[in-house]
Design an enzyme around this catalytic site. Structure first.
Site, PDB file in Angstrom:
ATOM      1  N   VAL A 144      17.198   0.125  13.894  1.00 18.77           N
ATOM      2  CA  VAL A 144      18.517   0.540  14.392  1.00 18.77           C
ATOM      3  C   VAL A 144      19.618  -0.033  13.499  1.00 18.77           C
ATOM      4  O   VAL A 144      19.645  -1.230  13.229  1.00 18.77           O
ATOM      5  CB  VAL A 144      18.769   0.037  15.834  1.00 18.77           C
ATOM      6  CG1 VAL A 144      20.105   0.555  16.352  1.00 18.77           C
ATOM      7  CG2 VAL A 144      17.638   0.425  16.766  1.00 18.77           C
ATOM      8  N   GLY A 178      20.424   0.171  10.288  1.00 16.60           N
ATOM      9  CA  GLY A 178      20.197  -0.295   8.917  1.00 16.60           C
ATOM     10  C   GLY A 178      20.313  -1.797   8.811  1.00 16.60           C
ATOM     11  O   GLY A 178      19.592  -2.536   9.490  1.00 16.60           O
ATOM     12  N   GLY A 208      19.678   3.434   4.167  1.00 13.43           N
ATOM     13  CA  GLY A 208      19.652   3.104   2.749  1.00 13.43           C
ATOM     14  C   GLY A 208      18.625   2.038   2.461  1.00 13.43           C
ATOM     15  O   GLY A 208      18.295   1.219   3.314  1.00 13.43           O
ATOM     16  N   GLU A 214      14.180  -4.937  13.827  1.00 15.77           N
ATOM     17  CA  GLU A 214      15.603  -4.964  13.488  1.00 15.77           C
ATOM     18  C   GLU A 214      16.002  -3.761  12.633  1.00 15.77           C
ATOM     19  O   GLU A 214      17.075  -3.182  12.802  1.00 15.77           O
ATOM     20  CB  GLU A 214      15.919  -6.262  12.745  1.00 15.77           C
ATOM     21  CG  GLU A 214      17.359  -6.452  12.326  1.00 15.77           C
ATOM     22  CD  GLU A 214      18.293  -6.615  13.507  1.00 15.77           C
ATOM     23  OE1 GLU A 214      18.924  -5.604  13.881  1.00 15.77           O
ATOM     24  OE2 GLU A 214      18.409  -7.731  14.056  1.00 15.77           O
ATOM     25  N   GLU A 235      18.408  15.500   5.468  1.00 14.45           N
ATOM     26  CA  GLU A 235      17.124  16.056   5.051  1.00 14.45           C
ATOM     27  C   GLU A 235      17.232  17.583   4.949  1.00 14.45           C
ATOM     28  O   GLU A 235      18.137  18.193   5.516  1.00 14.45           O
ATOM     29  CB  GLU A 235      16.049  15.756   6.120  1.00 14.45           C
ATOM     30  CG  GLU A 235      16.039  14.350   6.627  1.00 14.45           C
ATOM     31  CD  GLU A 235      15.150  13.437   5.805  1.00 14.45           C
ATOM     32  OE1 GLU A 235      14.198  13.942   5.186  1.00 14.45           O
ATOM     33  OE2 GLU A 235      15.440  12.225   5.755  1.00 14.45           O
ATOM     34  N   ASP A 248      17.365  11.227  16.567  1.00 10.72           N
ATOM     35  CA  ASP A 248      17.356   9.922  15.907  1.00 10.72           C
ATOM     36  C   ASP A 248      18.241   8.923  16.672  1.00 10.72           C
ATOM     37  O   ASP A 248      17.839   7.783  16.943  1.00 10.72           O
ATOM     38  CB  ASP A 248      17.848  10.087  14.455  1.00 10.72           C
ATOM     39  CG  ASP A 248      17.918   8.771  13.721  1.00 10.72           C
ATOM     40  OD1 ASP A 248      16.847   8.200  13.429  1.00 10.72           O
ATOM     41  OD2 ASP A 248      19.027   8.301  13.438  1.00 10.72           O
ATOM     42  N   ALA A 258       0.826  -1.207   0.000  1.00 12.08           N
ATOM     43  CA  ALA A 258       0.000   0.000   0.000  1.00 12.08           C
ATOM     44  C   ALA A 258       0.859   1.256   0.000  1.00 12.08           C
ATOM     45  O   ALA A 258       1.881   1.328   0.698  1.00 12.08           O
ATOM     46  CB  ALA A 258      -0.916   0.010   1.222  1.00 12.08           C
ATOM     47  N   LYS A 281      17.179   5.438  18.819  1.00  7.61           N
ATOM     48  CA  LYS A 281      17.818   4.142  18.588  1.00  7.61           C
ATOM     49  C   LYS A 281      18.441   3.572  19.861  1.00  7.61           C
ATOM     50  O   LYS A 281      18.333   2.375  20.131  1.00  7.61           O
ATOM     51  CB  LYS A 281      18.849   4.275  17.468  1.00  7.61           C
ATOM     52  CG  LYS A 281      18.175   4.504  16.105  1.00  7.61           C
ATOM     53  CD  LYS A 281      19.181   4.956  15.060  1.00  7.61           C
ATOM     54  CE  LYS A 281      18.536   5.095  13.680  1.00  7.61           C
ATOM     55  NZ  LYS A 281      19.450   5.759  12.724  1.00  7.61           N
ATOM     56  N   LYS A 299      11.724   3.729  14.470  1.00  9.78           N
ATOM     57  CA  LYS A 299      12.338   3.978  15.792  1.00  9.78           C
ATOM     58  C   LYS A 299      11.667   5.123  16.522  1.00  9.78           C
ATOM     59  O   LYS A 299      11.537   5.105  17.749  1.00  9.78           O
ATOM     60  CB  LYS A 299      13.829   4.294  15.681  1.00  9.78           C
ATOM     61  CG  LYS A 299      14.198   5.334  14.641  1.00  9.78           C
ATOM     62  CD  LYS A 299      14.804   4.631  13.478  1.00  9.78           C
ATOM     63  CE  LYS A 299      14.955   5.504  12.275  1.00  9.78           C
ATOM     64  NZ  LYS A 299      15.169   4.686  11.077  1.00  9.78           N
TER      65      LYS A 299
END
Lengths: 433, 433
Positions: A129, A131, A299, A126, A187, A198, A42, A202, A102
């Site tokens: 935190v 990647g 990523g 998983e 960003e 952030d 979606a 984490k 997170k």
């Protein structure tokens, strides 16, 4: 066995997850005997361009269709409100969930974890935190036999890129931030990253898995890198330290420190070598000693790798007659300790005349803070480009001291007529290796 | 749920495992709901001193008593013959097994894995590679969604300690080995470590988990560090390389390279920073990219941490109605490729006169090996302490070349009248990061 996976939110990570599930379905089946199929994906906007073409038969704009058609619902929309409703609704309808969110889990996870427990369902996070680094699994399973003592993390690629640029290219914070934005690492509004939020989300989740308690997010001490001066990065380097935005979860018996702040770590520490957008987590357990986990912290593809590891784990448990839970609650009555105990790097702007150091040293001594070294004035002035000026930088490294003593001492020092402006205070972690 | 664990072999790792299971039983139960209890511990000699006192009620000298009384049998005796019989017997009697025995599994694991599969039982071997680093689990589960491409490991603490000493303390191999022996890092007979066999066992097992095939051990190319000259370590350092005993499992489609040899890696590669007795494994997957796992590769407590993570995983599966297997077989028809493709560092002893380089370069050219650089003679002579001597070292770095071409070229070069003694050939891996 076939397991149906539905995905809500087809942005960068969602698209990567679709790609992984379609491209590597055979490999996963070979490895595990589990056939993962995508039921529905979606997204509210299918017109925006994506790295990977999602087959039109899988697309929907109705998240309810995803919940309806799946055994496992993957939430990759981000943000708090809708994501929370979605996760609660999926759990309510008896679906296991996987999320990379997170922000939501750290600030507001209690209700989600409670609902999952109540329903005997699993919540995989998983991907929230580090990647693609399988750090949650390592903490939960690989190190299961250990009482986890300390967790140190470089958990935010944007800030680590910025600090690496400052350290290696001798550029200011603003220049480094601009470069990060140009490369798409930061960003347009970078505050969640550079102000430390952030990383704080984490470390809250790592402490949850490692210590068995979801600490209230407002208890985490958070300080970002926005005000970091290149001069301090360079002076630190000269002292053998590398500046990192370090997220720390430390325990001493049942006293826990949870904090994120710019931190000097010895340059020969493996964490100091983690550069650019890479992330790393160092975990210390009572048996394993120190282990470190390293990789790309963000990523599309790395994060998809983490999402899929949760999906496979949950898929394995489906159809088992033993209910599995990943959540544990420690019986230790943890208390948050904000009176950190560490070394400090201090920089003051002071007039270049005798007696100034004595005044500052007196205040520090009053608060039991002992000075380890004072940087040679000529060198500091030269590095600061302030030779021969009336106001010069004075840099002091202390031995270990208590945070509260330090804060009081700094307040008092700031009131000394010889001290100009705001002092720079950077904590030093020698043990983080 | 209570699960009974029996241990055979109470040496360093066995003792650590007993300590962990007794000291951290409560933590493990809190985390997982599983109550692990030790049924029996077998050892043939209970009189030797141990770091941790094994309660006398648990001790036995009869391994059969262990098998009889346990749900999970942990083999920590080491060696091949008895360990193999023990594991097969335990499996035959329907017990899951856990082992740290890389030697046995890598050289002779086929029969054990086959028996386990036949019986629907699990074989845990996390402790066989990388001590406490949960690398097997990471490869198997954390990175399950990936097609694993490359695995690079520093898998032997003894050799890594020796090479670190040579690099940092400028000592010879013999001196470094002696230091390692004094510190208990190296055995009296260190050949399993320094000749590369231990690393070769471990990379065989990592390739098994990562690629889904247990390659015949004799197919692994193995070269140790016994003949490494301090001069090459130093010349490499000067060129920006760090010498490591690297274990490599690489694939190009279905062609696999399995090799262990002294390797120059760029000094800014995270693997280059792994020093002393630490181990690290770098895994590259098609989605996750590069991840690295780091920690103590040996020792009683870290290895016990790995043993216990297997025990807990197996314990979770007991009583489940789904049979679990950790073993997978890839359907790709892998072929071992021994014609490696890499850069080379070459050092020859040659007379200090014109025309010598031309002769060597001609032979290299004949085999399509192109020279990337020739080290400045004066510098090399100075570092070798051979200024003004008639025979001097000539150091060449090549571009990528095929192993077989290189071997042929070297054979021909050795026959040149200008070349004295045996040339030094060290492979260079630029991609291992």
């Amino acid at each position: 066995m076939e397991v149906k996976v539905g995905i809500v939110g087809c942005g960068v990570v969602g698209t990567g997850t679709v790609a992984l599930l379609l491209e590597n379905a055979k490999v996963i089946e070979e490895k595990t005997g589990i056939k993962l199929s995508i039921s529905k994906v979606a997204d509210k906007d299918w017109s925006r361009p994506r790295e990977y073409e999602v087959p039109s038969t899988l697309r929907t704009t109705d998240y309810r269709e995803v919940i309806e058609s799946s055994d496992i619902v993957v939430e990759l929309v981000g943000g708090k409100d809708f994501a929370k409703r979605l996760l609660l609704e999926a759990l309510e309808r008896g679906k296991h969930v996987v999320t990379a969110n997170k922000h939501l889990l750290a600030e507001d996870g209690e209700e989600i974890f409670k609902k999952a427990k109540e329903k005997g369902l699993m919540v995989g996070f998983e991907a929230s935190v580090g990647g693609g680094i399988p750090i949650i699994k390592a903490l939960r399973e690989g190190l299961v036999g250990n009482r986890v003592q300390n967790i140190y993390g470089i958990l935010n690629g944007t800030t680590n890129y910025i600090l690496t640029q400052m350290l290696e290219q001798d550029v200011s914070f603003d220049t480094a931030l601009k470069r990060a934005q140009e490369l798409g690492y930061a960003e347009a509004d970078p505050s969640l990253d550079i102000d430390g939020w952030d990383s704080a989300h984490k470390i809250t989740l790592l402490a949850f898995v490692g210590f068995g308690k979801l600490f209230p997010f407002e208890e985490v001490y958070v300080e970002g890198i926005r005000n970091i001066d290149l001069l301090d990065v360079e002076l630190g380097k000269d002292l053998g330290y590398t500046l990192k935005l370090l997220a720390i979860a430390k325990r001493m018996d049942s006293e826990v420190e949870l904090r994120v702040h710019p931190t000097f770590i010895p340059s020969d520490n493996p964490l100091a070598k983690v550069s650019d957008v890479y992330n790393a987590v160092l975990v210390e357990g009572d048996f394993v000693g120190k282990t470190m986990f390293y990789g790309r912290g963000a990523g599309s593809k790395p994060t998809a790798s983490a999402v899929v590891s949760d999906i496979v784990d949950i898929a394995k448990s489906i159809g088992s007659c033993k209910s599995q839970s990943w959540l544990w609650e420690s019986k230790e009555g943890f208390r948050i300790n904000k009176n950190f105990y560490s070394r400090y790097y201090l920089r003051f702007d002071v007039p270049d005349r005798p007696g100034v150091l004595a005044k500052i040293a007196n205040v520090l001594a009053e608060y039991q803070i002992s000075i380890a070294s004072v940087l040679q004035k000529e060198k500091v002035c030269k590095m600061a480009g302030r030779e021969g000026q009336p106001i010069v930088p004075l840099v002091i490294l202390t031995h270990k001291a208590y945070e509260m003593d330090m804060q009081r001492a700094i307040r008092e020092i700031q009131q000394l007529p010889v001290v100009e402006g705001k002092p720079v205070i950077i904590r030093v972690e020698e043990e983080a290796y």
